[in-house]
Scaffold this motif. Structure first.
Motif, mmCIF file in Angstrom:
data_model
loop_
_atom_site.group_PDB
_atom_site.id
_atom_site.type_symbol
_atom_site.label_atom_id
_atom_site.label_comp_id
_atom_site.label_asym_id
_atom_site.label_seq_id
_atom_site.Cartn_x
_atom_site.Cartn_y
_atom_site.Cartn_z
ATOM 1 N N VAL A 74 0.832 -1.202 0.000
ATOM 2 C CA VAL A 74 0.000 0.000 0.000
ATOM 3 C C VAL A 74 0.874 1.264 0.000
ATOM 4 N N LEU A 75 2.107 1.127 0.458
ATOM 5 C CA LEU A 75 3.024 2.274 0.439
ATOM 6 C C LEU A 75 3.283 2.765 -0.979
ATOM 7 N N VAL A 76 3.123 1.857 -1.947
ATOM 8 C CA VAL A 76 3.369 2.213 -3.350
ATOM 9 C C VAL A 76 2.286 3.156 -3.882
ATOM 10 N N ASP A 77 1.098 3.098 -3.261
ATOM 11 C CA ASP A 77 -0.056 3.855 -3.772
ATOM 12 C C ASP A 77 0.221 5.341 -3.965
ATOM 13 N N GLN A 78 1.054 5.902 -3.073
ATOM 14 C CA GLN A 78 1.286 7.349 -3.124
ATOM 15 C C GLN A 78 2.190 7.758 -4.296
ATOM 16 N N ASP A 79 2.903 6.808 -4.879
ATOM 17 C CA ASP A 79 3.824 7.139 -5.974
ATOM 18 C C ASP A 79 3.026 7.454 -7.239
ATOM 19 N N PRO A 80 3.411 8.508 -7.964
ATOM 20 C CA PRO A 80 2.642 8.857 -9.160
ATOM 21 C C PRO A 80 2.658 7.769 -10.244
ATOM 22 N N ARG A 136 -1.374 -7.758 6.553
ATOM 23 C CA ARG A 136 -1.661 -6.697 5.598
ATOM 24 C C ARG A 136 -1.102 -5.387 6.137
ATOM 25 N N GLN A 137 -0.445 -4.643 5.266
ATOM 26 C CA GLN A 137 0.036 -3.329 5.660
ATOM 27 C C GLN A 137 -1.130 -2.372 5.758
ATOM 28 N N THR A 138 -0.993 -1.389 6.606
ATOM 29 C CA THR A 138 -2.011 -0.351 6.625
ATOM 30 C C THR A 138 -1.429 0.911 6.011
ATOM 31 N N ILE A 139 -2.299 1.764 5.568
ATOM 32 C CA ILE A 139 -1.891 3.008 4.945
ATOM 33 C C ILE A 139 -1.164 3.844 5.997
ATOM 34 N N PRO A 140 0.001 4.404 5.649
ATOM 35 C CA PRO A 140 0.751 5.192 6.636
ATOM 36 C C PRO A 140 -0.099 6.353 7.144
ATOM 37 N N SER A 180 -8.704 -5.567 1.053
ATOM 38 C CA SER A 180 -8.839 -4.845 2.315
ATOM 39 C C SER A 180 -10.031 -3.904 2.255
ATOM 40 N N ALA A 181 -10.546 -3.549 3.425
ATOM 41 C CA ALA A 181 -11.671 -2.610 3.491
ATOM 42 C C ALA A 181 -11.292 -1.280 2.858
ATOM 43 N N GLU A 182 -10.043 -0.867 3.019
ATOM 44 C CA GLU A 182 -9.591 0.405 2.453
ATOM 45 C C GLU A 182 -9.640 0.363 0.925
ATOM 46 N N ASP A 183 -9.184 -0.738 0.352
ATOM 47 C CA ASP A 183 -9.218 -0.858 -1.107
ATOM 48 C C ASP A 183 -10.649 -0.892 -1.624
ATOM 49 N N THR A 184 -11.540 -1.568 -0.901
ATOM 50 C CA THR A 184 -12.937 -1.604 -1.315
ATOM 51 C C THR A 184 -13.503 -0.186 -1.347
ATOM 52 N N LEU A 185 -13.180 0.600 -0.334
ATOM 53 C CA LEU A 185 -13.640 1.994 -0.307
ATOM 54 C C LEU A 185 -13.096 2.780 -1.496
ATOM 55 N N CYS A 186 -11.820 2.599 -1.782
ATOM 56 C CA CYS A 186 -11.226 3.332 -2.906
ATOM 57 C C CYS A 186 -11.882 2.920 -4.223
ATOM 58 N N THR A 187 -12.246 1.653 -4.314
ATOM 59 C CA THR A 187 -12.937 1.187 -5.518
ATOM 60 C C THR A 187 -14.277 1.897 -5.670
ATOM 61 N N PHE A 188 -15.062 1.908 -4.599
ATOM 62 C CA PHE A 188 -16.343 2.608 -4.673
ATOM 63 C C PHE A 188 -16.113 4.055 -5.104
ATOM 64 N N ALA A 189 -15.125 4.689 -4.462
ATOM 65 C CA ALA A 189 -14.876 6.106 -4.733
ATOM 66 C C ALA A 189 -14.411 6.343 -6.167
ATOM 67 N N TRP A 219 -11.046 9.421 6.123
ATOM 68 C CA TRP A 219 -9.611 9.685 6.087
ATOM 69 C C TRP A 219 -8.987 9.068 4.833
ATOM 70 N N VAL A 220 -9.341 7.815 4.583
ATOM 71 C CA VAL A 220 -8.774 7.117 3.421
ATOM 72 C C VAL A 220 -9.143 7.845 2.126
ATOM 73 N N LEU A 221 -10.402 8.228 1.994
ATOM 74 C CA LEU A 221 -10.860 8.803 0.731
ATOM 75 C C LEU A 221 -10.461 10.258 0.568
ATOM 76 N N ASN A 222 -10.148 10.920 1.675
ATOM 77 C CA ASN A 222 -9.666 12.302 1.564
ATOM 78 C C ASN A 222 -8.193 12.344 1.172
ATOM 79 N N ASN A 223 -7.507 11.192 1.302
ATOM 80 C CA ASN A 223 -6.073 11.145 1.000
ATOM 81 C C ASN A 223 -5.775 10.499 -0.343
ATOM 82 N N THR A 224 -6.684 10.628 -1.286
ATOM 83 C CA THR A 224 -6.439 10.061 -2.612
ATOM 84 C C THR A 224 -6.300 11.189 -3.626
#
Lengths: 360, 360, 360
Positions: A320-326, C9-13, C124-133, C154-159
């Protein structure tokens, strides 16, 4: 008069014969007046079609940016109704098609469960399809059974009121709109460096069973001077039907199980996950292949323009750390699915000129 | 202060009394200002209403053929919202209503499962209905319980903000919109030969329990000189309540178990299947009655204008080979359901003049 | 090369750190440019915001009364698409949001089941959210897990493409749009007698676990001279976190287990039911508390202007006989939920001025 009979349901005359034909023989049946009518196989797409569709998708996303443009988009097909017939669960493909329809103003009916259908009353799959087609102008289907979409298209093309079918995934092999969104993403990610022609593409993970990498490989014949790098554990190597195809087409490919050595070479890395949902066998154990994961530290190994793709959902293949890379293109890729599907539906209803005319 | 009590839910005053009334006594309650407000029973329809509705359906389908016309249709009820409350699975009726709503521009909410409802929190069925009605302008319900629709209509007509109810099938007896689409199909199939008046109609199969043939029989009183042929195995003969009704109305009928002898006589053949889903008893065995099937070879026995109908889904009652014959009307009949339901909804909201005015 | 690994699973920093913050620390994160962007906590609302939103809801319901007005409403957000992500069943909140979206012209996608999602493929739940978004412009979520909505926001505001989140209920504690509709109802029921300021409000039933009465208590700090009467059996008394809060804010409150003595005193009675669905313990027995029910005979005890409210669904807390009394406000309250949610969504997309301008 009353007889307990062993009923054998009759099939529609000609259906079995059609289904037993090879893909190449079936393909002409899915066109009308020189245009694609049903979208069943990736093999239906040629370069001209792919270029046109990518261009159309670009214009649609541009229109959608403004309120006026999005109103024009919705006016294209507001008089049409679609049916999403998803027997197999698929959040992503479902939502992508649904929102593509919404962008174009279409009204959508959906059937996502077999239990709410008439099949419990003993109706044949063909009759169920005809019922859906009675009420709508387009059927988008997803089905666990290989060959379902072509059967559906054949049945619905042979009625008083033919209705086009889009294959949203049928069985382990065909998922043509996923191939479209992958091509669209590659072309778009490379748009400032000449598009997909001449690029080097790595495909990584379960190449044996992954239908996305199989379809994408087929479509490479439409592009000039592409080189493929297959990167997989030995038990998941790309099958020989695809490598034979590439050899016939004169498309160079390399095979490797050393992911890191390939990373600096390529313009795009297409990651895939191990597909546990298909078939049995020892490869279904809860194992993983960390050597075929893309980790944060790999970002320093790839080229500055290298695009990282994934059909999603991912499990652990990409940090998931890769996600931030453009260069992480997979979330853009996912959204591209909506735009290219909107373009495809607009094409099916012959709306390209309407879209083009908005830019004159 | 804390007491474990055996709770008895109170019922709304007047509801039980209303539900215990006979159909004829209830019917006036479903009209307002001389027009039908709720559509609960087939007995609410008279000839004038049926003719008007069939005409309206014809105009709606004509408007829907063009982009401009379909935009005019959607403008009729784009400010209204409907709720499809389908507790019982029904692909066909559900999709038919949904697309009828879409044609008229309505937004649709749906509830197709009891498990997602508030009933798990102990809410009464009446409160659930009032909740649905809080958000929408029309409720279309389907329910396994006989009497559900009339109860719903009564409850929702007695609130601060009355909301009309359409019965999309309640229990084994009433399915008034199915009757409407059958009448519309007969009138339309016979439109070049004077409509339904004076015709001979065979009804075939499980006449004892089939609610479509029962409703259709009732509605025949609205047409002149119709003759009915009931064709059924002995254990599935039409019940005496219907035959008594026909006798009182002076509608001639014949009963037979020899299907082939009836075929050449009639202008329409209404096929039905054996209804396994209702009730127990020996008739639920996996048997079939091949003598009451319509087979491809029968096409040579019927008249050139004879219309073959079926409410669908079919099991084995009609050969798929018959589908190609122009006299096979059942797929047209199915689609007619969408048009007549759109006409019905337009009528409920008083939009007939709006539709007529498009043709002036 | 093949390794059976224990995957973590890693979590988003930054996500974990954010989630561990206190509510007050999180709140600024949900605003952009001085406006609320995500709606997560009732604590985000101040008097100015509440007054503005109630006014907006009044205007929206007024516009919706005419065909022209409702067309103007739909034109506000017809270019936007929402996703209703309801993991927890909720008929009322779901329909209320859905129809609010429909009123504003939005197209809606929904996910009401976890089984049709990609979670089965290990996403992951985070990825599912990003998919919806990826496909929509607004996510409205309901989830059994406390803290889900703030995590989603938080997750969707950081995309790359931030998407606002509305909390439609997460876990036992937060349901901010329920609080909005309660405030809107109180203000509206009291509109001819000066609104909520200066009024006496009784809250009755399971105050310990009822999140509606907890949220409503918090929001009272925005109104002047309000007095609260908590009426509950001893085991369901309001918790001390709320009473401490009231004391700090200088809001007077009384506690009682004698419902009838409180009735004549108050301007509104907010009834709640015992919440069996949460947690275990002896309070989950099938018991009831008839002394905390509002019965028909109580109508003579309350003031002529006293408003009877309930978040619904009700079980036995309010006699159905009470429904006919004009002071029974709970059905109006339910429908208010649709209007205030429409106002909230219009606000999120900055459409207030568009609505106001219709009245100039």
């Amino acid at each position: 008069m009353k007889t307990v009979v062993e009923q054998t349901r009759q099939t529609i005359p000609g259906l079995e014969e059609f289904c037993s034909q090879k893909t190449d023989e079936q393909i002409p049946f899915f066109s009308r007046d020189g245009r694609l009518f049903d979208i069943i196989y990736g093999q239906q797409f040629d370069r001209e079609f792919l270029d046109q569709l990518c261009h159309l998708a670009d214009l649609i996303r541009q229109l959608a940016r403004t309120k006026t443009g999005s109103r024009q988009l919705r006016s294209l097909l507001e008089h049409k109704r679609a049916m999403l017939y998803f027997v197999q669960p698929s959040t992503r493909t479902f939502l992508s098609f649904l929102n593509a329809c919404h962008l174009l103003g279409m009204k959508v009916s959906e059937s996502r469960e077999t239990s709410t259908s008439s099949e419990v009353k003993g109706e044949s799959a063909e009759d169920t399809l005809c019922t859906f087609a009675s009420y709508v102008d387009l059927i988008i289907s997803r089905h666990p059974e290989a060959g379902f979409a072509q059967k559906a298209a054949w049945v619905l093309n042979n009625t008083e009121r033919p209705v086009p079918v889009i294959n949203g995934g049928s069985g382990p092999d065909q998922h043509p709109t996923q191939a479209l969104l992958d091509i669209y993403t590659l072309q778009r990610e490379f748009r400032s460096i000449g598009g997909l022609d001449g690029k080097k593409i790595a495909m990584v993970g379960d190449l044996k069973r992954g239908r996305t990498v199989r379809s994408l490989s087929y479509l490479m014949k439409n592009y000039r001077d592409v080189t493929i790098y297959y990167v997989a554990p030995n038990e998941f190597r790309m099958k020989s039907d695809i490598t034979s195809f590439l050899e016939k087409q004169g498309i160079p490919y390399h095979e490797s199980d050393d992911f890191e050595s390939v990373m600096p070479e390529v313009d795009a890395i297409y990651m895939t996950r191990v597909q546990n949902e298909y078939g049995g066998g020892p490869e279904d154990e809860p194992t993983d292949y960390p050597d075929f994961h893309f980790k944060a530290e790999h970002l320093s190994l790839i080229q500055p323009h290298c695009s990282i793709m994934h059909p999603l959902p991912r499990r652990y293949e990409i940090d998931v750390l890769v996600d931030q890379d453009p260069r992480a293109a997979y979330w853009r890729q996912e959204r591209n699915g909506m735009w290219i599907r909107a373009a495809l539906i607009a094409y099916i209803f012959g709306q390209e000129q309407e879209v083009f005319s908005e830019f004159k």
